[in-house]
Scaffold this motif. Structure first.
Motif, PDB file in Angstrom:
ATOM      1  N   ARG A  20     -29.277   2.049 -32.611  1.00 48.32           N
ATOM      2  CA  ARG A  20     -27.898   2.479 -32.830  1.00 48.32           C
ATOM      3  C   ARG A  20     -27.852   3.540 -33.914  1.00 48.32           C
ATOM      4  O   ARG A  20     -28.507   3.415 -34.950  1.00 48.32           O
ATOM      5  CB  ARG A  20     -27.008   1.290 -33.231  1.00 48.32           C
TER       6      ARG A  20
ATOM      7  N   ARG B  40     -21.393   0.871 -27.307  1.00 47.99           N
ATOM      8  CA  ARG B  40     -22.031  -0.137 -28.148  1.00 47.99           C
ATOM      9  C   ARG B  40     -22.454  -1.313 -27.266  1.00 47.99           C
ATOM     10  O   ARG B  40     -21.633  -1.933 -26.604  1.00 47.99           O
ATOM     11  CB  ARG B  40     -21.062  -0.615 -29.224  1.00 47.99           C
TER      12      ARG B  40
ATOM     13  N   SER C 172     -20.419  12.726 -24.181  1.00 46.06           N
ATOM     14  CA  SER C 172     -21.823  13.129 -24.168  1.00 46.06           C
ATOM     15  C   SER C 172     -22.002  14.372 -25.025  1.00 46.06           C
ATOM     16  O   SER C 172     -21.381  15.416 -24.761  1.00 46.06           O
ATOM     17  CB  SER C 172     -22.291  13.425 -22.733  1.00 46.06           C
TER      18      SER C 172
ATOM     19  N   SER D 106     -27.141   4.270 -23.047  1.00 47.22           N
ATOM     20  CA  SER D 106     -25.682   4.328 -23.053  1.00 47.22           C
ATOM     21  C   SER D 106     -25.205   4.637 -24.457  1.00 47.22           C
ATOM     22  O   SER D 106     -25.778   4.157 -25.436  1.00 47.22           O
ATOM     23  CB  SER D 106     -25.084   2.996 -22.582  1.00 47.22           C
ATOM     24  N   ASP D 107     -24.153   5.442 -24.559  1.00 51.74           N
ATOM     25  CA  ASP D 107     -23.544   5.701 -25.860  1.00 51.74           C
ATOM     26  C   ASP D 107     -22.521   4.639 -26.222  1.00 51.74           C
ATOM     27  O   ASP D 107     -21.970   4.654 -27.324  1.00 51.74           O
ATOM     28  CB  ASP D 107     -22.880   7.085 -25.870  1.00 51.74           C
TER      29      ASP D 107
ATOM     30  N   PRO E 127     -29.023   5.066 -27.445  1.00 50.84           N
ATOM     31  CA  PRO E 127     -28.013   6.064 -27.088  1.00 50.84           C
ATOM     32  C   PRO E 127     -28.567   7.030 -26.043  1.00 50.84           C
ATOM     33  O   PRO E 127     -29.778   7.309 -26.016  1.00 50.84           O
ATOM     34  CB  PRO E 127     -27.735   6.780 -28.422  1.00 50.84           C
TER      35      PRO E 127
ATOM     36  N   ASN F  21     -16.991   9.342 -28.277  1.00 57.37           N
ATOM     37  CA  ASN F  21     -17.480   7.968 -28.383  1.00 57.37           C
ATOM     38  C   ASN F  21     -17.619   7.543 -29.842  1.00 57.37           C
ATOM     39  O   ASN F  21     -18.651   7.054 -30.292  1.00 57.37           O
ATOM     40  CB  ASN F  21     -18.815   7.823 -27.661  1.00 57.37           C
TER      41      ASN F  21
END
Length: 297
Positions: free
Chosen positions: A146, A133, A225, A130-131, A101, A196
């Motif tokens: 995760r 999946r 974010s 990256s947030d 993340p 998210n």
């Protein structure tokens, strides 16, 4: 009994990883024609198309998507066997591809990886933050971290530790708007929502004794974010629910204060997610072990 076409399976895995026949051929030091012939050979043997090809785009078919994980495992197990045979454990080398993340990766993972790289100068880290999946197979990652409740899947998920969150706002906000004493009080407050999530418009609360409450907060800001919420929080714009690794310093400094602490639900788990195969190159195994031990501390 006809043996599987291991070369074709490995080249299929490489094309999936690199999302390009040309890049896969370059990575394997073979010609593009060799890769193309191998894929065609595999498609003919399986009697199905693995890729949809256009002049601009290469995409997996549904059959290709289902088989990509098997191909990746064949490739991984072959590489692991060769690495074990060469006994490279004493001098680890090569690329380790990891996902994490965004905020957690910047604040917690990157410093740990810096320590690991200092110990192993021949290892290259390819870190994807990256947030969203991340699909391990499509992205070609060796593992990803995760922060979530993990659904059933073919992937292997190891729970490393808990991630605790808090409902927070600035002292100035509470002086102006008052402190919510019950989740239902949030209907009178401005809230900052992390989007998210599967259902970001609903905040769910639980406390000892089994009482649960679901609240639809009034959004003053929405963002994918958590770090982006810090400035509005400090400026007294509203209340947000964020994890310790984002707001810990602010809580310690007093620039943010926590409320509704007795309504904390079960902590969310931090999971290390890997493909189904237990066999991994030694460099990947060493990196994941180092990362896991550091994060559990």
């Amino acid at each position: 009994m006809r043996l599987p076409d291991f070369e074709a399976w490995a080249m299929f895995a490489a094309v999936v990883e690199h999302r390009s026949f040309t890049d896969a051929a370059r990575a394997m030091s073979v010609s593009k024609a060799t890769v193309s012939k191998a894929i065609t050979r595999l498609e003919q043997h399986l009697d199905t198309s693995l890729f949809s090809r256009t002049s601009r785009r290469l995409a997996l078919t549904e059959s290709g998507r289902r088989l990509a994980d098997h191909a990746a495992r064949i490739m991984e197990e072959g590489l692991a066997a060769e690495e074990a045979a060469r006994d490279e454990i004493a001098e680890l080398a090569g690329v380790v591809r990891l996902g994490a993340p965004m905020s957690f990766g910047l604040k917690r993972v990157a410093p740990i990886l810096a320590e690991f790289m200092a110990l192993h100068p021949a290892i290259v880290i390819d870190l994807h933050l990256s947030d969203e999946r991340i699909d391990l197979v499509e992205s070609g990652l060796d593992a990803t971290l995760r922060i979530a409740a993990m659904p059933d899947s073919s992937l292997r998920a190891r729970r490393l530790c808990d991630v605790v969150g808090h409902y927070v706002a600035s002292p100035g906000y509470f002086a102006k708007k008052g402190r919510p004493m019950h989740p239902s009080d949030l209907s009178n407050h401005d809230c900052l929502l992390y989007t998210n999530l599967s259902n970001p418009e609903i905040w769910r609360f639980a406390r000892a004794g089994g009482e649960t409450v679901a609240v639809q907060p009034h959004p003053r800001m929405m963002s994918n974010s958590g770090d982006a919420m810090l400035a509005p929080l400090r400026a007294g714009i509203g209340i947000a629910f964020l994890p310790d690794f984002i707001i810990g310093d602010d809580l310690a400094a007093g620039t943010l204060e926590a409320v509704l602490e007795e309504w904390q639900g079960a902590p969310i788990g931090l999971h290390l997610v890997t493909p189904p195969s237990r066999l991994r190159p030694a460099r990947v195994e060493a990196c994941l072990d180092y990362l896991a031990k550091a994060l559990v501390q």
